[in-house]
Write a protein that holds these residues in place. Structure first.
Motif, PDB file in Angstrom:
ATOM      1  N   ARG A 231       0.719  -1.276  -0.119  1.00 42.86           N
ATOM      2  CA  ARG A 231      -0.047   0.014   0.018  1.00 42.86           C
ATOM      3  C   ARG A 231       0.830   1.343   0.018  1.00 42.86           C
TER       4      ARG A 231
ATOM      5  N   TYR B 148       0.595   5.713  -0.664  1.00 39.95           N
ATOM      6  CA  TYR B 148      -0.321   6.910  -0.349  1.00 39.95           C
ATOM      7  C   TYR B 148      -0.162   7.878  -1.793  1.00 39.95           C
ATOM      8  N   GLN B 149      -1.563   8.412  -1.944  1.00 42.61           N
ATOM      9  CA  GLN B 149      -1.670   9.198  -3.229  1.00 42.61           C
ATOM     10  C   GLN B 149      -1.835  10.474  -2.806  1.00 42.61           C
TER      11      GLN B 149
ATOM     12  N   THR C 103      -5.004   6.553  -0.030  1.00 37.46           N
ATOM     13  CA  THR C 103      -3.947   5.702  -0.104  1.00 37.46           C
ATOM     14  C   THR C 103      -4.666   4.697  -1.409  1.00 37.46           C
ATOM     15  N   TYR C 104      -3.706   3.810  -1.796  1.00 37.18           N
ATOM     16  CA  TYR C 104      -4.330   2.615  -2.820  1.00 37.18           C
ATOM     17  C   TYR C 104      -3.138   1.479  -2.921  1.00 37.18           C
ATOM     18  N   ARG C 105      -3.544   0.600  -3.356  1.00 41.78           N
ATOM     19  CA  ARG C 105      -2.644  -0.836  -3.308  1.00 41.78           C
ATOM     20  C   ARG C 105      -2.186  -1.011  -4.894  1.00 41.78           C
TER      21      ARG C 105
ATOM     22  N   GLU D  54      -4.001  -2.520  -7.188  1.00 42.46           N
ATOM     23  CA  GLU D  54      -5.197  -2.063  -7.748  1.00 42.46           C
ATOM     24  C   GLU D  54      -4.829  -0.985  -9.150  1.00 42.46           C
ATOM     25  N   LEU D  55      -3.596  -0.579  -8.930  1.00 40.85           N
ATOM     26  CA  LEU D  55      -2.988   0.058  -9.860  1.00 40.85           C
ATOM     27  C   LEU D  55      -2.646  -0.825 -11.217  1.00 40.85           C
TER      28      LEU D  55
ATOM     29  N   GLU E 147     -10.470   9.098  -4.603  1.00 37.95           N
ATOM     30  CA  GLU E 147      -9.846   8.164  -4.248  1.00 37.95           C
ATOM     31  C   GLU E 147      -9.468   7.260  -5.237  1.00 37.95           C
ATOM     32  N   LYS E 148      -8.229   6.711  -5.206  1.00 37.98           N
ATOM     33  CA  LYS E 148      -7.589   5.790  -5.903  1.00 37.98           C
ATOM     34  C   LYS E 148      -7.703   6.314  -7.572  1.00 37.98           C
TER      35      LYS E 148
ATOM     36  N   CYS F 192      -5.635   4.636 -10.083  1.00 32.28           N
ATOM     37  CA  CYS F 192      -6.280   3.400 -10.345  1.00 32.28           C
ATOM     38  C   CYS F 192      -7.450   3.560 -11.267  1.00 32.28           C
ATOM     39  N   ARG F 193      -7.810   4.705 -11.485  1.00 31.44           N
ATOM     40  CA  ARG F 193      -8.939   4.818 -12.481  1.00 31.44           C
ATOM     41  C   ARG F 193      -8.478   5.264 -13.949  1.00 31.44           C
TER      42      ARG F 193
END
Length: 285
Positions: free
Chosen positions: A109, A111-112, A117-119, A122-123, A181-182, A185-186
């Motif tokens: 994990r 941080y953004q 945060t993101y994993r 997920e990325l 958020e994330k 990853c989007r």
């Protein structure tokens, strides 16, 4: 103790609304088309509007006349404009940018922004990627609209694989990074896996954004973007020298650099710092 977030300014609110609450994909397709129009009046008006909203400096550009806004945006620089740090213990920055976040990945994990945060999975969603950088380090580099938009090899390396990941076209400016958020990853993105001459595996993840959302890679001789419908994983075997050009963004965005456990941030690499391509980013083990 819970930290209170400062209230956003009216300018930040308008920026967020104008760039993220419009039909993003439609706006991206339109601007992508407009930026490549080579009609002189369209070119001059487009670059003129661009100058109104950014600190565009073309003094380092290799040429002074451009056929389109896109030609200006993806400009090359004069020879020697970005000296390359030749220290064999240094991994250089692949691009000009502002450090948005940096530090260690903790159990997969990172941080953004503060509070978000993101994993790793997920990325990129790749088991090898998650395993390699689970406790490694990272630096998030944000390119503003006026910056030099080509990116380069951070070390003598071989590009082994590119993973193309489809997504949205959110803006990735600071106000959006603090709210969505994330976010990384989007969006449209690619994971460029490189094996350094030392044997370590370093991955660059360029994340595209609103208004063009395309990434050009020389090693594949293709442009990855919203219209790409090919394979997700693309094999490569492209050898690059430290500082050699890898490709370019067709709009300002972000590159996240991932290195395995044992690498360390170079002195001066901290949130908010501005760095140029060729300057020290990480120290090798």
């Amino acid at each position: 103790m819970t930290q209170r977030r400062s209230m956003p300014s009216l300018g930040e609110e308008l920026n967020f609304l104008l760039t993220n609450r419009i039909p993003r994909r439609l706006a991206t397709q339109f601007v992508g088309w407009l930026s490549k129009v080579e009609q002189p009046l369209v070119r001059d008006i487009s670059i003129g509007v661009w100058r109104l909203f950014s600190r565009l400096d073309l003094s380092e550009a290799k040429k002074t006349k451009f056929v389109s806004m896109h030609d200006c945006f993806t400009r090359e620089l004069k020879e020697g404009a970005r000296p390359i740090d030749t220290d064999p213990d240094v991994l250089i920055s692949p691009c000009d940018g502002i450090v948005g976040a940096c530090g260690h990945v903790v159990d997969g994990r990172l941080y953004q922004a503060k509070g978000l945060t993101y994993r790793l999975d997920e990325l990129v969603g790749d088991a090898d990627f998650e395993k390699t950088y689970r406790n490694g380090c990272f630096v998030t580099l944000r390119l503003t609209a006026s910056m030099y938009h080509r990116f380069h090899a951070p070390y003598d390396c071989t590009v082994e694989q590119v993973t193309a990941i489809s997504g949205d076209t959110w803006n990735v400016n600071p106000i959006a990074v603090k709210r969505i958020e994330k976010l990384f990853c989007r969006n449209e993105r690619a994971a460029i896996r490189t094996r350094l001459s030392t044997g370590s595996v370093v991955t660059l993840v360029p994340v595209a954004a609103i208004l063009v959302a395309s990434i050009r890679l020389h090693c594949l001789d293709l442009t990855l973007g919203m219209h790409y419908r090919g394979a997700r994983r693309l094999a490569c075997n492209a050898k690059l020298a430290k500082g050699e050009e890898m490709g370019w963004f067709e709009h300002g965005s972000t590159i996240i650099v991932f290195a395995p456990e044992g690498f360390a941030l170079s002195p001066g690499i901290e949130e908010g710092a501005t760095i140029r391509m060729g300057q020290p980013l990480l120290r090798l083990p």
